[in-house]
Scaffold this motif. Structure first.
Motif, PDB file in Angstrom:
ATOM      1  N   ARG A 149       3.877  11.025  -7.481  1.00 18.71           N
ATOM      2  CA  ARG A 149       3.393   9.870  -6.733  1.00 18.71           C
ATOM      3  C   ARG A 149       3.024  10.318  -5.325  1.00 18.71           C
ATOM      4  N   LEU A 150       1.966   9.719  -4.771  1.00 13.70           N
ATOM      5  CA  LEU A 150       1.600  10.040  -3.397  1.00 13.70           C
ATOM      6  C   LEU A 150       2.703   9.584  -2.453  1.00 13.70           C
ATOM      7  N   ILE A 151       3.038  10.425  -1.502  1.00 11.66           N
ATOM      8  CA  ILE A 151       4.088  10.114  -0.546  1.00 11.66           C
ATOM      9  C   ILE A 151       3.670  10.648   0.821  1.00 11.66           C
ATOM     10  N   ALA A 152       4.218  10.072   1.875  1.00 10.97           N
ATOM     11  CA  ALA A 152       3.840  10.462   3.239  1.00 10.97           C
ATOM     12  C   ALA A 152       5.048  11.007   3.992  1.00 10.97           C
TER      13      ALA A 152
ATOM     14  N   ALA B 243      -3.410   3.391   2.988  1.00  9.32           N
ATOM     15  CA  ALA B 243      -4.193   4.619   2.814  1.00  9.32           C
ATOM     16  C   ALA B 243      -5.575   4.338   2.247  1.00  9.32           C
TER      17      ALA B 243
ATOM     18  N   HIS C 181       1.928  14.848  -3.083  1.00  6.43           N
ATOM     19  CA  HIS C 181       2.583  14.242  -4.238  1.00  6.43           C
ATOM     20  C   HIS C 181       4.058  14.638  -4.277  1.00  6.43           C
TER      21      HIS C 181
ATOM     22  N   GLN D  44      -1.412   1.748  -1.016  1.00  3.36           N
ATOM     23  CA  GLN D  44      -0.292   1.853  -0.084  1.00  3.36           C
ATOM     24  C   GLN D  44       0.603   3.018  -0.487  1.00  3.36           C
ATOM     25  N   ILE D  45       0.951   3.844   0.510  1.00  2.00           N
ATOM     26  CA  ILE D  45       1.739   5.052   0.254  1.00  2.00           C
ATOM     27  C   ILE D  45       3.071   4.947   0.997  1.00  2.00           C
TER      28      ILE D  45
ATOM     29  N   LYS E  97      -6.693   4.925  -1.493  1.00  3.65           N
ATOM     30  CA  LYS E  97      -5.536   5.433  -2.227  1.00  3.65           C
ATOM     31  C   LYS E  97      -4.395   4.426  -2.258  1.00  3.65           C
TER      32      LYS E  97
ATOM     33  N   ILE F 289      -0.012  13.569   3.700  1.00  2.01           N
ATOM     34  CA  ILE F 289       0.052  12.988   2.357  1.00  2.01           C
ATOM     35  C   ILE F 289       0.085  14.093   1.304  1.00  2.01           C
TER      36      ILE F 289
ATOM     37  N   TYR G 217       5.535   1.245   4.028  1.00  3.95           N
ATOM     38  CA  TYR G 217       4.315   1.506   3.275  1.00  3.95           C
ATOM     39  C   TYR G 217       3.141   1.583   4.241  1.00  3.95           C
TER      40      TYR G 217
END
Length: 282
Positions: free
Chosen positions: A58-61, A24, A53, A29-30, A27, A51, A21
């Motif tokens: 969901r936001l993802i990296a 961010a 969706h 934790q991603i 925003k 970054i 995680y």
């Protein structure tokens, strides 16, 4: 502040069996999945991550580099059509959506299009659009910047009209390349260098691929004379010939070639008719 659709330098603050995680900021934790993380990643590391969706919104990296960032244009292929729009391959696991409302014309699966990537203000999600005029400037004096004649620029060919080709200039403006300025094969999606030919009174921008000063024109005139000598004083490459034929022979636009042979005719070094050019013998 971290930004969706761009790379952000983020700290690893938690490790879980399926990834890490990242902090961010506003925003939260991603998740950075293990398969999309750098080797040897650990707590406290700073990771330069993109970054966006995921399929569950969901936001993802990821450290994978997409084919385009937010607020930029790219030439991308349609991989599927659904009830909400079409999806483009932009190099990441989740494809990029072009909603039907953002399509300037119907899009087909397997075909590539020039699109602009934006962040939807209501949802915060990335999407793409073929309605380039809604995002790019069409006049040099717009707040997006000012251009000068003969300025070198980066072009992305984005469309075709009866007059020529439309191009995106330095990622911010739209301009036009007239057909008689085209002396090389070009296609929609091609990226190339060009020049600002003129700024019209209405602010619209005309483009070209090369400028010819008097010295360059004189050089072309001598090339034409040498070509005539090599072909027994005759050439069927006239001002009626196609731009492609002229480009293959002399690597210039039809307009530039016409000016050069016009100059040679006024100097009485050649004779012109509809089908041929004849070298005047001294």
């Amino acid at each position: 502040m971290s930004q969706v659709g761009k790379f952000n330098n983020l700290e690893v603050v938690n490790e879980v069996p399926f990834g890490f995680y990242l902090d961010a900021g506003d925003k939260g934790q991603i998740l950075l999945p293990t398969k999309n993380a750098p080797l040897g990643c650990k707590l406290g590391d700073m990771v330069n991550a993109f970054i966006y969706h995921d399929s569950d919104d969901r936001l993802i990296a990821t450290i994978r580099r997409p084919k385009v960032f937010v607020d930029h244009c790219a030439y991308l292929k349609v991989v599927s059509i659904t009830k909400v729009g079409v999806f483009l391959d932009w190099g990441l696991e989740k494809d990029l959506l072009v909603p039907f409302s953002e399509q300037d014309y119907p899009m087909s699966e397997g075909v590539s299009y020039v699109v602009y990537v934006f962040c939807d203000e209501e949802t915060g999600r990335l999407a793409a659009s073929t309605k380039l005029k809604d995002f790019l400037y069409e006049e040099s004096c717009d707040e997006g910047g000012t251009f000068e004649e003969k300025q070198e620029v980066e072009l992305l060919i984005c469309g075709q009209t009866d007059m020529g080709y439309k191009a995106i200039i330095d990622g911010s403006h739209l301009g036009l390349i007239f057909r008689d300025e085209v002396f090389q094969p070009i296609k929609i999606g091609h990226s190339m260098k060009g020049f600002i030919k003129r700024i019209r009174e209405d602010g619209k921008i005309d483009l070209c691929f090369q400028f010819h000063d008097p010295t360059a024109r004189n050089t072309l005139e001598e090339q034409i004379i040498e070509d005539l000598i090599a072909h027994d004083g005759l050439s069927t490459l006239t001002d009626k010939s196609s731009a492609d034929e002229i480009s293959r022979r002399f690597k210039v636009s039809k307009n530039v070639y016409k000016k050069a042979i016009g100059s040679l005719f006024r100097q009485k070094r050649i004779l012109l008719d509809k089908t041929k050019i004849t070298l005047v013998k001294k």
